[in-house]
Design an enzyme around this catalytic site. Structure first.
Site, PDB file in Angstrom:
ATOM      1  N   GLU A 148      10.702  -4.350   5.793  1.00  0.00           N
ATOM      2  CA  GLU A 148       9.716  -3.830   6.743  1.00  0.00           C
ATOM      3  C   GLU A 148      10.170  -3.948   8.200  1.00  0.00           C
ATOM      4  O   GLU A 148       9.421  -3.624   9.104  1.00  0.00           O
ATOM      5  CB  GLU A 148       8.379  -4.545   6.550  1.00  0.00           C
ATOM      6  CG  GLU A 148       7.843  -4.505   5.125  1.00  0.00           C
ATOM      7  CD  GLU A 148       7.484  -3.114   4.614  1.00  0.00           C
ATOM      8  OE1 GLU A 148       7.749  -2.104   5.303  1.00  0.00           O
ATOM      9  OE2 GLU A 148       6.926  -3.036   3.518  1.00  0.00           O
ATOM     10  N   TYR A 169       0.798  -1.226   0.000  1.00  0.00           N
ATOM     11  CA  TYR A 169       0.000   0.000   0.000  1.00  0.00           C
ATOM     12  C   TYR A 169       0.828   1.271   0.000  1.00  0.00           C
ATOM     13  O   TYR A 169       0.283   2.359   0.017  1.00  0.00           O
ATOM     14  CB  TYR A 169      -0.943  -0.001   1.212  1.00  0.00           C
ATOM     15  CG  TYR A 169      -0.221  -0.227   2.524  1.00  0.00           C
ATOM     16  CD1 TYR A 169       0.365   0.831   3.212  1.00  0.00           C
ATOM     17  CD2 TYR A 169      -0.108  -1.509   3.055  1.00  0.00           C
ATOM     18  CE1 TYR A 169       1.027   0.615   4.413  1.00  0.00           C
ATOM     19  CE2 TYR A 169       0.545  -1.732   4.246  1.00  0.00           C
ATOM     20  CZ  TYR A 169       1.120  -0.668   4.922  1.00  0.00           C
ATOM     21  OH  TYR A 169       1.788  -0.888   6.094  1.00  0.00           O
ATOM     22  N   GLY A 170       2.148   1.155  -0.028  1.00  0.00           N
ATOM     23  CA  GLY A 170       2.990   2.345   0.044  1.00  0.00           C
ATOM     24  C   GLY A 170       4.098   2.325  -0.988  1.00  0.00           C
ATOM     25  O   GLY A 170       3.848   2.297  -2.186  1.00  0.00           O
ATOM     26  N   THR A 171       5.327   2.300  -0.514  1.00  0.00           N
ATOM     27  CA  THR A 171       6.480   2.403  -1.410  1.00  0.00           C
ATOM     28  C   THR A 171       6.738   1.141  -2.224  1.00  0.00           C
ATOM     29  O   THR A 171       7.613   1.138  -3.084  1.00  0.00           O
ATOM     30  CB  THR A 171       7.757   2.775  -0.637  1.00  0.00           C
ATOM     31  OG1 THR A 171       8.092   1.715   0.261  1.00  0.00           O
ATOM     32  CG2 THR A 171       7.581   4.086   0.127  1.00  0.00           C
ATOM     33  N   LEU A 172       5.975   0.074  -1.988  1.00  0.00           N
ATOM     34  CA  LEU A 172       6.094  -1.151  -2.794  1.00  0.00           C
ATOM     35  C   LEU A 172       5.086  -1.186  -3.947  1.00  0.00           C
ATOM     36  O   LEU A 172       5.097  -2.113  -4.746  1.00  0.00           O
ATOM     37  CB  LEU A 172       5.913  -2.388  -1.910  1.00  0.00           C
ATOM     38  CG  LEU A 172       7.079  -2.702  -0.992  1.00  0.00           C
ATOM     39  CD1 LEU A 172       6.670  -3.691   0.089  1.00  0.00           C
ATOM     40  CD2 LEU A 172       8.259  -3.223  -1.784  1.00  0.00           C
TER      41      LEU A 172
END
Length: 186
Positions: A88, A9-12
């Site tokens: 993470e 949901y973010g930088t991936l």
């Protein structure tokens, strides 16, 4: 071990810098999805996801968080799980140094509305949450930042150091990996 997909949901997410560094060539499928009953918060260069806040925790109107459902390419699951756990800073369930916890959640696949069980990295209790991200979409929030360089422009050159919170509030610096530094399986 059951090979669950990952909800990112973010930088991936596609187009973001960690997608190219950690997912490119390791996935068989990536498709839009949403995680219901969660809130997204700004962090120091990456977001935090919080589910079902309880007494004494962060509260607010729970919504859906936008992201992608990512399935590992054949033979890549163990390597992908290991790489994402390291990225993470997930050391194991409930570990006091975790930045994120890895949990199994039911995610809604956008194309057909079907609920799919997936691994989701959620904020660990020690995470310092920033402001809530309206609409639960990291990409919408980042596109509104004035003067932010394009992500592809930021990928080249020497690694940068970024500041991250520590458990006791002292900043630490972490080197961002370059594409050539990311281990891949043959």
């Amino acid at each position: 071990m059951t090979e669950l997909p990952f909800f990112v949901y973010g930088t991936l997410r596609p187009g973001e810098h960690n997608h190219d560094l950690f997912l490119r060539g390791r996935t068989a499928a990536e498709e839009p999805a949403r995680l219901p009953g969660a809130l997204l918060y700004d962090g120091p260069g990456y977001p935090y996801l919080v589910r079902d806040a309880g007494p004494g925790e962060v509260t607010g109107e729970l919504e859906e968080v936008a992201g992608e459902l990512v399935s590992a390419a054949p033979g890549e699951y163990a390597a992908l799980l290991s790489v994402l756990d390291a990225l993470e800073e997930y050391l194991g369930p409930g570990h006091p140094l975790n930045l994120y916890e890895r949990e199994v959640c039911d995610v809604r696949r956008t194309r057909d509305g079907r609920m799919v069980r997936a691994w989701v990295y959620v904020a660990a209790p020690a995470a310092r949450l920033g402001r809530p991200i309206a609409g639960g979409d990291w990409l919408s929030r980042r596109s509104l930042e004035p003067g932010r360089p394009r992500l592809r422009e930021r990928l080249g050159g020497e690694p940068r150091l970024r500041e991250e919170p520590r458990l006791r509030g002292e900043p630490r610096l972490r080197e961002e990996p370059r594409l050539r530094d990311v281990p891949r399986t043959p």
